[in-house]
Scaffold this active site. Sequence first.
Site, PDB file in Angstrom:
ATOM      1  N   LEU A  88       0.821  -1.213   0.000  1.00 34.31           N
ATOM      2  CA  LEU A  88       0.000   0.000   0.000  1.00 34.31           C
ATOM      3  C   LEU A  88       0.858   1.267   0.000  1.00 34.31           C
ATOM      4  O   LEU A  88       0.568   2.241   0.694  1.00 34.31           O
ATOM      5  CB  LEU A  88      -0.957   0.012   1.197  1.00 34.31           C
ATOM      6  CG  LEU A  88      -1.995  -1.115   1.229  1.00 34.31           C
ATOM      7  CD1 LEU A  88      -2.832  -1.027   2.496  1.00 34.31           C
ATOM      8  CD2 LEU A  88      -2.891  -1.073   0.001  1.00 34.31           C
ATOM      9  N   CYS A  89       1.940   1.235  -0.791  1.00 36.55           N
ATOM     10  CA  CYS A  89       2.810   2.410  -0.889  1.00 36.55           C
ATOM     11  C   CYS A  89       3.155   2.680  -2.355  1.00 36.55           C
ATOM     12  O   CYS A  89       4.294   3.034  -2.689  1.00 36.55           O
ATOM     13  CB  CYS A  89       4.068   2.242  -0.047  1.00 36.55           C
ATOM     14  SG  CYS A  89       4.906   0.653  -0.201  1.00 36.55           S
ATOM     15  N   GLY A  90       2.175   2.480  -3.220  1.00 37.20           N
ATOM     16  CA  GLY A  90       2.366   2.789  -4.631  1.00 37.20           C
ATOM     17  C   GLY A  90       3.382   1.873  -5.290  1.00 37.20           C
ATOM     18  O   GLY A  90       3.422   0.667  -5.041  1.00 37.20           O
TER      19      GLY A  90
END
Length: 290
Positions: A88-90
Amino acid sequence: MANLKEVKERINSVSSTQQITKAMKMVAAAKLRRAQEKIVQMRPYSQKLTSILNNISSGAEGVADIAYAQERSVANVLIVPITSDKGLCGAFNSNVIKASNVVIQDHEGKAITVMPIGKKAMDFFKKQEYPLIFEYAGLFENITFDPIKAAAEFVMDAFVNGEYDHVVLVYNQFKNVATQLVVKEQFLPISKIESEGDDNKSQQDYIVEPSRDYIIEELVPNSLKIQFYKAILDSNASEHGARMTAMSKATDNAADLLKDLKLVYNRTRQAAITNEILEIVAGANALEGK
């Protein structure tokens, strides 16, 4: 057209997701502030120490035999990809993995060993054919100098013993909240500054006490450990910056989606009411016709 129940469930689902992404953004922002302070304080020290080391070692001219600067024919390469433990950090993790694959392609025909740091790198490379060193994959569980120093010492000893001829660190370098640059950094052998004539900016004359040999023997290992530690801190700050940006965009996208869903809900509701009115009118007309 979707019925009211389906649209209402979708609105509730998106609202719940938006609350989660908003909370994750706030948590990432709090962690980023602490991580950013660490790397900002560490970076000038690391850069100056590396500069002094490069100047002294470049001026040694054979006086000191620096084991960590020995350039050998490259047959065995160690790649250290540094990712995060969570997602969930691109594109934070995928960019490091892509850059690591580029390094592997650049050393095609060489014996490749991977020492992943971070669960995401571990999960990816354990599915590949390369030998793994997995003892230090969990360094982000406790970001302190001692465990990171142990990992650096392992790599340094392996290089000195001839197990690896070339060591490359692949990680995200922190620039700001929205920008992280993927770096492919040669860790070993240490690079030397080549003489550039009278250019005093690259070469400086240091007064060395007690001796150049002693300073190099003490300074080189410490500088390498600090360099490894800085890469971990850079990656940690970059992770929180990337997650904060990703969660901010996700929250904004959820808001846009909610706006569209509420518009669909209102149109569907109006259409249902209109249909009910038409049915009532049609029923009344039918009764009057009798």
